[in-house]
Design a protein around this motif. Structure first.
Motif, PDB file in Angstrom:
ATOM      1  N   GLU A   1      11.777  -6.995  -6.079  1.00 55.03           N
ATOM      2  CA  GLU A   1      10.777  -5.988  -6.405  1.00 55.03           C
ATOM      3  C   GLU A   1      11.350  -4.956  -7.374  1.00 55.03           C
TER       4      GLU A   1
ATOM      5  N   GLY B   1       5.704   9.482   1.232  1.00 55.25           N
ATOM      6  CA  GLY B   1       4.677   9.559   2.274  1.00 55.25           C
ATOM      7  C   GLY B   1       5.271   9.160   3.606  1.00 55.25           C
TER       8      GLY B   1
ATOM      9  N   THR C   1       0.854   4.620  10.865  1.00 55.46           N
ATOM     10  CA  THR C   1       2.217   4.664  10.310  1.00 55.46           C
ATOM     11  C   THR C   1       3.193   4.991  11.422  1.00 55.46           C
TER      12      THR C   1
HETATM   13  C1  LIG Z   1       5.876  -3.297  -1.073  1.00 53.98           C
HETATM   14  C2  LIG Z   1       4.525  -2.748  -0.883  1.00 53.98           C
HETATM   15  N1  LIG Z   1       3.891  -2.963   0.295  1.00 53.98           N
HETATM   16  C3  LIG Z   1       2.648  -2.479   0.474  1.00 53.98           C
HETATM   17  C4  LIG Z   1       2.021  -1.777  -0.503  1.00 53.98           C
HETATM   18  C5  LIG Z   1       0.618  -1.281  -0.317  1.00 53.98           C
HETATM   19  N2  LIG Z   1       0.585   0.165  -0.111  1.00 53.98           N
HETATM   20  C6  LIG Z   1       0.112   0.978  -1.058  1.00 53.98           C
HETATM   21  S1  LIG Z   1       0.157   2.578  -0.594  1.00 53.98           S
HETATM   22  C7  LIG Z   1       0.792   2.186   0.890  1.00 53.98           C
HETATM   23  C8  LIG Z   1       1.103   3.173   1.960  1.00 53.98           C
HETATM   24  C9  LIG Z   1       0.729   4.515   1.727  1.00 53.98           C
HETATM   25  O1  LIG Z   1       0.987   5.268   2.865  1.00 53.98           O
HETATM   26  P1  LIG Z   1       1.849   6.569   2.775  1.00 53.98           P
HETATM   27  O2  LIG Z   1       3.182   6.281   2.244  1.00 53.98           O
HETATM   28  O3  LIG Z   1       1.794   7.248   4.076  1.00 53.98           O
HETATM   29  O4  LIG Z   1       1.118   7.391   1.634  1.00 53.98           O
HETATM   30  P2  LIG Z   1      -0.277   8.130   1.657  1.00 53.98           P
HETATM   31  O5  LIG Z   1      -1.238   7.267   0.944  1.00 53.98           O
HETATM   32  O6  LIG Z   1      -0.659   8.344   3.066  1.00 53.98           O
HETATM   33  O7  LIG Z   1       0.022   9.378   0.913  1.00 53.98           O
HETATM   34  C10 LIG Z   1       0.950   0.827   1.018  1.00 53.98           C
HETATM   35  C11 LIG Z   1       1.451   0.159   2.220  1.00 53.98           C
HETATM   36  C12 LIG Z   1       2.719  -1.588  -1.709  1.00 53.98           C
HETATM   37  N3  LIG Z   1       2.205  -0.922  -2.734  1.00 53.98           N
HETATM   38  N4  LIG Z   1       3.963  -2.080  -1.861  1.00 53.98           N
END
Ligand SMILES: Cc1ncc(C[n+]2csc(CCOP(=O)(O)OP(=O)(O)O)c2C)c(N)n1
Ligand code: SF4
Ligand SMILES: [Mg+2]
Lengths: 610, 285
Positions: free
Chosen positions: A313, B91, B131
């Protein structure tokens, strides 16, 4: 049935017979191989290194390679080195002298011994006594253990047995003990060196006193013509290249066979004003390297296939954010953990395609130690000039084998950083990190440049690095990135950069095509064949991506017959050739048992397809 | 020196109206002005999620990386050039799920950067799943019967990982948060702030109201931020009363301090076109 037979036919099913030895042209010409074996933890690799380097110091050419298992104690390790009065490119199939620190060494390697070969072993180890009344082999029982315990009074330091054995080997081959003593002195702390030198002397004298000096295969010193050669392995050659290229951050999580490079960089970090980090894993490694590269530093990471899976990645992020990094992948047999300490070429397709989406990358596969050095320097130049990831594809065989090489020519090395903006940006238009240019590479401002806000983005982005989902911008940006490969190819052409190398005469019965570390055994096999009057030439593909289509096509057009040689099961190079040149190769000579090809075996298999 | 206007970008902000991220961005911009930093010497590293858009909305250098990898990228930047002031925006899923292995390591290394975690206790950008910090029983589309396992305690983890600046803020109190960011940035070492950031769209439980009813400021209770055990005790306080402010603070050499070759120098500033490797060649001959 037939298919099955064909499928199972690997080199191990070929039995060496002594007539093969006689075919070898160097048999009488100062070509000598020794094998030192023992348990893991007995200092086998170190002992092999010392004897091999002592040979180099005497003006001889040396190639040494080790074979060890993924364990720390017990098991069987051996180091085999070939010494010659001419340059040598690989180990040999047979040996002249076995230095056995345990009985297994004799059992496992006896069949590789040439007629009139010798065996040095521990006299008091009854399990080792295997005199053969009617054979020409000369046995040299030396009470190694007893010498260490009784004469040296070091019963808790049996590892010193290997110095006794090296002394004995020096005497048997009628070589210069001072060269070995000097090396022991340079290698160990003073007291330890003294004990080991004493041990070597006792071993040496024991042979001189107890045996006739009638061993046929003597080592003769040679005058060195040019500046002294260097003795190094592939990891060190890559490391020297990285230091020379100005790599300032090296980040790597230990993984055989690249761990040697981590040790090399760490031991040099202070002298070279650079930093070496062992982070929490490969994902951290590649992301740290990318962070540093974004901030303007030449950065590198290395790993083997498993770690590279974790880096995938990050690799794509380097491509998307256009951040230059160099990644060395040292192959070993997979899948999964595979054979951790052995060699393979199974990751060619993987490194070319790893990571989602499409982005430009360069894949270079050094085939020998010189190429490890020069191509590493070049990798950094490509990475920075075209702002993309460059993968150096190596393997256990080239990284952990050792060779006496001519000193690298530092005048051949240039540092090219591409379009870099430092200190201040003065143009009237707002700075855009991803300005669309003809070559696809944009002027790269280093963060802290006054007047420039530098935005790198792993999301699709506009010229300023701001997120976009616009279809037109997406198309433009995709093309901007992919265009770089076209300009890389153009630069290769204009500067006449060797992306392939050709060995042998144009006219030949067949053309071998290969890549990476098979180069050494192939060059040796061709020598062997030519001594038999068989003319075979060899095309080495150094750049696998972008693929040097024209050069491969040209060589194939001229070839009467083609055979691809690879250390993998599916002949990944053949499939690449098919992709790019739209042609099939005539034969595939494959080996996937974790061991490198060796010259005689390979020559035999080439003969089968002639 | 930078003004608030200089910090705006052309990007239209796409967070939901009322989102806690507005409080964080206001606090951050205010902090940059208060710190008097030049824009070109500041780098924002952001992850993937709603929080990740910080990189687009603040007009400083930025690296908008992949999910979970804010800290290694930020570490690389700081190693390369200690003259840059680096802020990581992550996040709760980005930092405490996908990137969890980097969290403890960056803290124990004491990399001289600031990490701000937008802790909304939900995956926002993927439309609301649990989460590592979601409350037990929290119902989402991926946990229709409620999150079964207890949440991580990142503050406690930071303290036991030898954190040197461990704090919690609330995006509903941007002034207080701004103060924390300024202190974290001035702190020589890893400045860590977990920020309660209500997600008004996907977190029905941990709302502004929910937080307001519970939070209190450590500095108003005479908490001794130099006492690791007291800090740890406070980090376990959860329920009716939840502390914000600085839990723990100490001075310790930063990661870069471990490298004498970086004393008064940066890797970025090193000349690289005349490296001499002769000494190594000699040792190999
Ligand atoms: C390797 C990978 N896995 C999954 C995703 C899909 N994805 C996009 S945003 C996200 C999580 C966002 O959650 P958080 O970090 O709490 O941020 P928030 O949107 O709540 O600010 C995920 C799992 C990704 N972009 N890359
Ligand atoms: S989904 Fe939640 S976190 Fe994301 S912008 Fe909307 S309110 Fe904010
Ligand atoms: Mg979240």
């Amino acid at each position: 049935m037939n298919a099955l037979v064909g499928f199972c036919k690997t080199e191990t099913s070929l039995i060496i017979d002594t007539t093969m030895f006689n075919q070898w042209p160097d048999m009488e010409n100062g070509d000598f191989s020794f094998l030192i074996g023992g348990e893991a933890g007995a200092g086998i690799a170190r002992a092999g290194f010392l004897f091999a380097k002592a040979c180099m110091r005497g003006g001889l050419h040396v190639f040494g390679t080790n074979d060890y298992q993924s364990l720390i104690r017990g098991g069987h390790n051996f180091y085999v080195a070939r010494v010659s009065d001419r340059e040598v490119f690989s180990q040999m199939d047979f040996v002249h002298l076995i230095i056995a620190l345990n009985s297994e060494t004799v059992v496992l390697h006896r069949n590789k011994l040439v007629p009139n070969g010798g065996v040095i072993y521990d006299k008091d180890d009854l399990s080792q006594t295997r005199e053969e009344p009617n054979s020409s082999v000369k046995f040299y029982p030396v009470p190694m253990r007893r010498i260490v315990i009784e004469e040296l009074k070091e019963p808790h330091n049996l590892i010193i047995m290997n110095s006794v054995a090296l002394g004995a080997a020096t005497a048997v081959t009628d070589y210069d003990l001072n060269l070995l003593a000097e090396l022991l002195k340079e290698t160990f702390k003073p007291e330890i060196a003294e004990t080991n030198i004493k041990a070597a002397r006792i071993g040496y004298n024991y042979i001189k006193e107890h045996f006739e000096a009638n061993f046929e295969h003597k080592l003769r010193k040679m005058a060195q013509t040019k500046s002294p050669r260097i003795f190094l392995n592939g990891n060190e050659a890559v490391g020297l290249g990285a230091l020379k290229a100005g790599c300032k951050l090296y980040v790597s999580y230990p993984m055989t066979p690249t761990t040697g490079l981590l040790h090399f960089m760490a031991s040099n970090e202070r002298d070279f004003n650079m930093v070496t980090i062992q982070p929490e894993g490969e994902i951290a490694a590649i992301n740290m390297a990318i962070g540093a590269a974004y901030a303007g530093v030449r950065a590198m990471t290395a790993t083997s296939g498993g770690g590279f899976c974790l880096m995938s990645e990050g690799l794509g992020m380097s491509g998307m954010t256009e951040t230059p990094i160099v990644v060395m992948v040292g192959q070993r047999p997979g899948p999964s953990t595979g054979l951790p300490t052995y060699t393979a070429q199974g990751d060619l397709r993987f490194v070319i395609h790893a990571s989602q989406g499409e982005f430009p990358r360069i894949v270079i596969a050094p085939g020998d130690f010189e190429e490890c050095f020069y191509e590493t320097v070049r990798a950094f130049n490509w990475a920075e000039k075209y702002q993309l990831p460059v993968i150096l594809l190596t393997d256990k065989y080239v990284l952990e084998s050792e060779v006496s090489a001519e000193r690298f020519d530092m005048d051949k090395v240039t540092i090219e950083r591409g379009l870099v903006i430092r200190d201040s940006y003065t143009e009237s238009r707002v700075y855009g990190r991803y300005e669309v240019t003809e070559t696809g590479a944009s002027p790269r401002a280093i963060p802290s440049t006054a007047g420039a806000i530098v935005r790198a983005n792993s999301d699709e982005h506009d010229e300023f690095g701001l997120v976009t989902e616009d279809p037109a911008v997406t198309t433009t940006m995709c093309e901007k990135r992919m265009r770089k490969l076209y300009y890389v190819k153009r630069e290769i052409e204009e500067r006449n950069i060797e992306t392939t190398k050709f060995y042998g005469s144009e006219e030949a019965e067949a053309t071998i095509i290969s890549w990476g570390s098979t180069k050494g055994p192939i060059k040796e096999a061709l020598r062997l064949l030519s001594a038999e009057g068989k003319n075979v030439n060899f095309l080495q593909i150094l750049y696998l991506h972008p693929f040097p289509k024209a050069k491969v096509e040209e060589a194939m057009n001229k070839a009467r017959k083609t055979a691809v040689v690879e250390n993998n099961n599916t002949s990944q190079l053949s499939s690449l050739i098919r992709d790019h040149v739209l042609r099939k190769v005539d034969h595939k000579i494959l080996k996937y048992d974790g061991r490198p090809f060796s010259p005689i075996m390979l020559a035999e298999r080439i003969k089968e397809v002639l | 020196m930078v003004s608030l206007q200089d910090l705006n970008t052309s990007k239209k902000i796409t967070w939901c109206p009322g989102c806690g991220n507005f409080g964080i961005i206001a606090a951050f911009k205010g902090a940059l002005v208060e710190l008097g930093l030049e824009r070109e010497r500041v780098v924002v590293v952001s992850g993937i999620g709603c929080h990740g858009k910080m990189a687009d909305y603040v007009n400083v250098n930025s690296f908008h990386g992949i999910h979970g990898r804010v800290l290694p990228v930020a570490t690389g930047i700081k190693l390369a050039n200690s003259g840059l002031t680096v802020f990581g925006f992550s996040g709760d899923a980005d930092c405490y799920d996908e990137g969890w292995d980097h969290f403890c390591h960056a803290i124990r290394r004491n990399v001289d950067i600031t990490l701000i975690v937008h802790n909304n206790m939900v995956l926002g950008l993927t439309t609301g799943q649990t989460t590592a910090t979601s409350q037990t029983g929290f119902r989402t589309k991926s946990t229709p019967f409620g999150a079964a396992v207890p949440p991580l305690n990142p503050i406690a983890h930071a303290i036991v990982s030898h954190g040197t600046f461990v704090a919690r803020g609330f995006s509903g109190d941007p002034k207080h948060l701004q103060g924390l960011i300024v202190q974290a940035a001035r702190h020589r070492g890893f400045g860590y702030i977990d920020v309660f950031q209500p997600c008004v769209t996907f977190n029905y439980l941990n709302t502004y109201e929910w937080f307001r009813q519970r939070i209190y400021k450590l500095e108003e209770t005479g908490h001794d931020a130099g006492n690791r055990w007291k800090a740890l005790e406070k980090s376990f306080e959860w329920g009716d009363r939840i502390p914000i402010g600085i839990f723990y603070k100490e001075e310790r050499p930063t990661f870069n301090d471990n490298f004498p070759q970086l004393k008064d120098k940066t890797l970025e500033g090193m000349q690289i076109d005349k490296v001499n490797v002769d000494l190594i060649l000699q040792s190999m001959s």
